[in-house]
Write an enzyme that holds these catalytic residues in place. Structure first.
Site, PDB file in Angstrom:
ATOM      1  N   CYS A   1      40.135  41.798  31.158  1.00  0.00           N
ATOM      2  CA  CYS A   1      41.011  41.461  32.483  1.00  0.00           C
ATOM      3  C   CYS A   1      42.263  41.068  32.086  1.00  0.00           C
ATOM      4  O   CYS A   1      43.371  40.934  32.832  1.00  0.00           O
ATOM      5  CB  CYS A   1      40.469  40.143  33.019  1.00  0.00           C
ATOM      6  SG  CYS A   1      38.633  39.991  33.150  1.00  0.00           S
TER       7      CYS A   1
ATOM      8  N   HIS B   1      32.968  41.545  39.003  1.00  0.00           N
ATOM      9  CA  HIS B   1      33.534  42.792  38.822  1.00  0.00           C
ATOM     10  C   HIS B   1      32.573  43.523  37.920  1.00  0.00           C
ATOM     11  O   HIS B   1      31.897  42.956  37.201  1.00  0.00           O
ATOM     12  CB  HIS B   1      34.910  42.636  37.994  1.00  0.00           C
ATOM     13  CG  HIS B   1      35.995  42.087  38.834  1.00  0.00           C
ATOM     14  ND1 HIS B   1      36.672  40.955  38.409  1.00  0.00           N
ATOM     15  CD2 HIS B   1      36.514  42.631  39.893  1.00  0.00           C
ATOM     16  CE1 HIS B   1      37.855  40.736  39.067  1.00  0.00           C
ATOM     17  NE2 HIS B   1      37.518  41.641  40.226  1.00  0.00           N
TER      18      HIS B   1
HETATM   19  C1  CIR Z   1      39.599  35.823  39.938  1.00  0.00           C
HETATM   20  O1  CIR Z   1      38.576  35.485  40.402  1.00  0.00           O
HETATM   21  O2  CIR Z   1      40.600  36.968  40.279  1.00  0.00           O
HETATM   22  C2  CIR Z   1      40.130  35.528  38.610  1.00  0.00           C
HETATM   23  N1  CIR Z   1      39.805  34.075  38.370  1.00  0.00           N
HETATM   24  C3  CIR Z   1      39.434  36.345  37.619  1.00  0.00           C
HETATM   25  C4  CIR Z   1      39.719  37.699  37.372  1.00  0.00           C
HETATM   26  C5  CIR Z   1      38.727  38.231  36.097  1.00  0.00           C
HETATM   27  N2  CIR Z   1      39.250  39.437  36.177  1.00  0.00           N
HETATM   28  C6  CIR Z   1      38.135  40.672  35.822  1.00  0.00           C
HETATM   29  O3  CIR Z   1      37.173  40.332  35.621  1.00  0.00           O
HETATM   30  N3  CIR Z   1      38.783  41.756  35.835  1.00  0.00           N
END
Ligand code: CIR
Length: 253
Positions: free
Chosen positions: A248, A161
């Site tokens: 997140c 991200h």
């Molecule tokens: C994903 O791959 O969607 C989750 N395991 C991690 C999300 C992390 N979110 C972020 O960086 N905003």
């Protein structure tokens, strides 16, 4: 200033979450402990925290940041690019209706995850990634424009991200690492360079003058302190195992 935050407790099924990290399976009990400390850190920064219960149907649902973009003028419900995360938005819409009059949404074929979106005043940088496509970014920009705000896109090469590789810490300070360090559009900021061996700590959060940083990254912490911020360290190692960072884990508004 932020007055509120929303978090969701980790679920037992987080062990099934999406990951590319190769750091092993998260330990649920430790994740619960770390999450409580994260909530305490937010409260110490003066925000009222709404804590949503764990949702076992969605292993990655602890990462609430991805399912909504909260701006001063509207909330935008995203359309996650990850199939297993799409269902997370339904409940978030209900919750946000308690706080926002204006709620917008991203529609297919547009996809977006707000971990790809960084707010700098009334401008939003949007990362084009495996999760956020051009159509999704265009929809976000149109919605932002409708409320007098602006957006622009960045193509991501290596990170999951956008905010994996950058965090805006207000006062023109931008923590940056890796592929973003040389991008021309970021040179107008006071760049707080994060070394490659501490790149995980680029994802940190400014909350009302304090910066919450992940535990275990002394060089980054020193750089942020030197820039004039109070810091609070929180251990989020269990969430790192699922590619998740500090930002997140909450929606701040
Ligand atoms: C994903 O791959 O969607 C989750 N395991 C991690 C999300 C992390 N979110 C972020 O960086 N905003």
């Amino acid at each position: 200033m932020f007055t509120k935050a929303i978090v969701r407790r980790p679920c037992k099924n987080m062990t099934q979450g999406i990951t590319s990290a190769n750091l092993g399976t998260p330990d649920y009990d430790n994740a619960v402990k770390q999450h409580k400390q994260y909530i305490e850190a937010l409260k110490n920064c003066g925000v009222e925290v709404t804590v949503l219960e764990a949702n076992e149907n969605y292993p990655d649902s602890v990462f609430v940041e991805d399912v909504a973009l909260l701006t001063p003028h509207c909330a935008i419900i995203t359309n996650p690019g990850a199939e297993t995360r799409k269902g997370e938005i339904a409940e978030m819409r209900k919750i946000l209706s308690k706080f926002y009059k204006n709620i917008e949404e991203i529609k297919s074929p547009g996809t977006a995850e707000a971990g790809d979106i960084m707010m700098v005043g009334s401008h939003f940088f949007i990362g084009l990634s495996a999760r956020t496509n051009k159509e999704g970014a265009n929809q976000i920009i149109s919605i932002l424009n409708k409320y007098g705000m602006t957006g622009s896109t960045e193509t991501l090469e290596k990170v999951l991200h956008l905010k994996t590789g950058m965090s805006y810490l207000e006062n023109n300070n931008l923590a940056l690492c890796g592929e973003f360090l040389t991008k021309p559009e970021f040179q107008k900021f006071n760049i707080l360079k994060v070394d490659d061996d501490e790149s995980y700590s680029t994802n940190c959060i400014w909350v009302n003058g304090t910066v919450i940083v992940p535990k275990g990254f002394p060089k980054s912490k020193a750089t942020i302190k030197k820039a004039g911020y109070k810091t609070i360290e929180v251990d989020v190692s269990e969430f790192r195992k699922l590619d998740g960072g500090l930002s997140c884990l909450s929606l701040r508004f």
